[in-house]
Design a protein around this motif. Sequence first.
Motif, PDB file in Angstrom:
ATOM      1  N   ASP A   1      25.449  60.732  25.298  1.00 28.13           N
ATOM      2  CA  ASP A   1      24.878  60.024  26.481  1.00 28.13           C
ATOM      3  C   ASP A   1      26.155  59.532  27.214  1.00 28.13           C
ATOM      4  O   ASP A   1      26.658  58.586  27.317  1.00 28.13           O
TER       5      ASP A   1
ATOM      6  N   ILE B   1      18.722  54.063  35.298  1.00 32.03           N
ATOM      7  CA  ILE B   1      19.912  54.942  35.197  1.00 32.03           C
ATOM      8  C   ILE B   1      20.630  55.281  36.340  1.00 32.03           C
ATOM      9  O   ILE B   1      21.800  55.153  36.267  1.00 32.03           O
TER      10      ILE B   1
ATOM     11  N   CYS C   1      25.263  66.777  29.084  1.00 32.46           N
ATOM     12  CA  CYS C   1      24.808  66.483  30.586  1.00 32.46           C
ATOM     13  C   CYS C   1      23.798  67.378  30.732  1.00 32.46           C
ATOM     14  O   CYS C   1      23.543  67.974  31.714  1.00 32.46           O
TER      15      CYS C   1
ATOM     16  N   ASP D   1      28.569  64.193  38.615  1.00 34.29           N
ATOM     17  CA  ASP D   1      28.816  62.870  38.653  1.00 34.29           C
ATOM     18  C   ASP D   1      30.188  63.047  37.734  1.00 34.29           C
ATOM     19  O   ASP D   1      31.121  62.100  37.929  1.00 34.29           O
ATOM     20  N   GLN D   2      29.910  63.504  36.569  1.00 36.74           N
ATOM     21  CA  GLN D   2      31.282  63.218  35.646  1.00 36.74           C
ATOM     22  C   GLN D   2      32.534  63.985  36.141  1.00 36.74           C
ATOM     23  O   GLN D   2      33.536  63.616  35.958  1.00 36.74           O
TER      24      GLN D   2
ATOM     25  N   HIS E   1      29.803  58.149  43.621  1.00 34.03           N
ATOM     26  CA  HIS E   1      28.447  58.654  43.173  1.00 34.03           C
ATOM     27  C   HIS E   1      27.440  58.293  44.136  1.00 34.03           C
ATOM     28  O   HIS E   1      27.109  57.167  44.347  1.00 34.03           O
TER      29      HIS E   1
ATOM     30  N   THR F   1      25.368  52.745  38.381  1.00 33.72           N
ATOM     31  CA  THR F   1      26.715  53.257  38.537  1.00 33.72           C
ATOM     32  C   THR F   1      27.529  52.468  39.342  1.00 33.72           C
ATOM     33  O   THR F   1      27.001  52.108  40.391  1.00 33.72           O
TER      34      THR F   1
ATOM     35  N   THR G   1      17.271  59.606  28.036  1.00 38.02           N
ATOM     36  CA  THR G   1      18.323  60.817  27.738  1.00 38.02           C
ATOM     37  C   THR G   1      17.950  61.770  26.693  1.00 38.02           C
ATOM     38  O   THR G   1      17.583  61.547  25.877  1.00 38.02           O
TER      39      THR G   1
ATOM     40  N   THR H   1      24.233  65.622  36.887  1.00 37.37           N
ATOM     41  CA  THR H   1      24.803  64.614  35.764  1.00 37.37           C
ATOM     42  C   THR H   1      26.446  65.103  35.525  1.00 37.37           C
ATOM     43  O   THR H   1      27.223  64.389  35.665  1.00 37.37           O
TER      44      THR H   1
ATOM     45  N   TRP I   1      26.046  57.975  29.931  1.00 36.66           N
ATOM     46  CA  TRP I   1      26.004  56.950  30.787  1.00 36.66           C
ATOM     47  C   TRP I   1      26.263  55.708  30.073  1.00 36.66           C
ATOM     48  O   TRP I   1      26.084  54.701  30.523  1.00 36.66           O
TER      49      TRP I   1
END
Length: 451
Positions: A179, A46, A362, A206-207, A55, A50, A158, A203, A181
């Motif tokens: 999720d 996971i 997240c 990242d978003q 990231h 990306t 997750t 998390t 991802w």
Amino acid sequence: MTLETDVAIIGSGYSAVALALNLVDLLPPAVKISLVGKAAAQGRGIAYATKAECHLLNVPAGRMSLFADRPNHFLAWLAAQGYPWSAEDFVPRRIYGAYVRDSLDEAMKRTGNRAALTLVDAEALGAAAGQDGGLVFALSDGGRLSARVSALCTGAGTRRLPLPEAAIPAAARPFVVEDPWADAWWERLPADADVLFVGTGLTTVDQLLLLKRRGFRGTMHALSRHGLLPQPHLARRADPVETALVPGGGEVSAMLAALRRQAAATPDWRAVMDGLRPVTQALWQGWSAVQRRRFLRHAASFWNVHRHRMAPAVAEEIEALRRSGQLVIHRGRLEALCLRDGRLAAVLKDGTPLAAHLVVNCTGLDRCTVAASPLLTSLAERGLVRPDPHGLGILVDDAAAVLAGDGARTAGLYALGPLTAGHSWEITAVPDIRVQARAVAARINAEVAAG
Ligand SMILES: Cc1cc2nc3c(=O)[nH]c(=O)nc-3n(C[C@H](O)[C@H](O)[C@H](O)COP(=O)(O)OP(=O)(O)OC[C@H]3O[C@@H](n4cnc5c(N)ncnc54)[C@H](O)[C@@H]3O)c2cc1C
């Protein structure tokens, strides 16, 4: 069809590859190793799947070698590819994924003519004890894999939103991303809408970066119990200082107070946190179940934001988003989701409503529950694994051998990575997992040699 192998590694992310590479080094050439995981995730898992350049790793490159005994392995790979990064740099995770995959391919090439290491493009959906010992896995392609020794490297998986089923009305479901991802959810988000992230950890970070890159103009809300964002790394890292904490040395609150005192007396608190690494697992193991629960409830969020930090460049972007008002951090507990006048609203425990076009879960990949994995559920139903009482994966002993329902070892079954957090607490980052991978490979080698 049933494939036969000597060692089955289930999962194909970082933990699985680190174990496989150590096994290739240690095992005699005739021993067959099979790595089971969906092709797209092989070598990446996971964390490193990306494709986004923004990231970044949250650990400097100098500490990200696959091998504990070859600390410069990643740096040498970067240099051989012509990349400019050096030991203190925070490299894009995409590049790290390429390094892990490349190292796997290289090991396959080395063992190729002996077919010692093979990749199985499938998910393991269940497992049962084999007739002659070992396990037989049921695979998603309809086949079976029988193995004498197995290692579970299935990651943290997750988690679903921390709400009971009834707290999310059916009409609200399409607006919930469980999720982040798994799909390109941001394509469903209008550029000027509001979005709510549940969780304020890495998390979510990242978003936020992804949305910023896409020119998103709406408001990004992020909610967590304490409203804490990860702390930033400094551009220049201070050397870790030896911790004042002694495993088994008292109550959680007293130990944390001692940690705070030491941090306050040190020019940069990060050096104190980094100095904890050699004793963290022993500290956790020195606590009773009640003390562990207390730590998880009252201190884990604070621990995580100081321990798992953001790269400096990432921290600057997040701070700029906050200053501009586009990112709003909320402290509170999510109680329910509802639709009001056709709009989604999150209701917090204190009654505050927060309107959003999408709610993105997240809440973290650092907690592995058995229920989230069909394979682990199947193993637990057969009494071959036992869930950790705090929801931190499955129970293992000091050698990472899996403990069965009756507390005895399940013969020939090991587990690695975040799945073993109940035993070690800090076992999510590369510098910790690579040590475990080497130790488990040595155990498997000894087990195979003993016949
Ligand atoms: C977003 C993110 C960023 C991170 N960044 C860093 C970092 O910069 N530095 C660092 O040191 N650590 C970082 N980490 C920690 C990271 O968890 C570890 O570095 C490591 O990647 C964990 O690897 P893993 O193989 O145990 O788990 P995962 O990466 O989760 O891989 C497990 C794989 O197994 C597969 N799988 C699960 N069940 C089955 C099954 N039944 N059959 C077949 N396959 C299965 C999954 O699909 C997945 O691909 C990060 C974690 C995340 C989530």
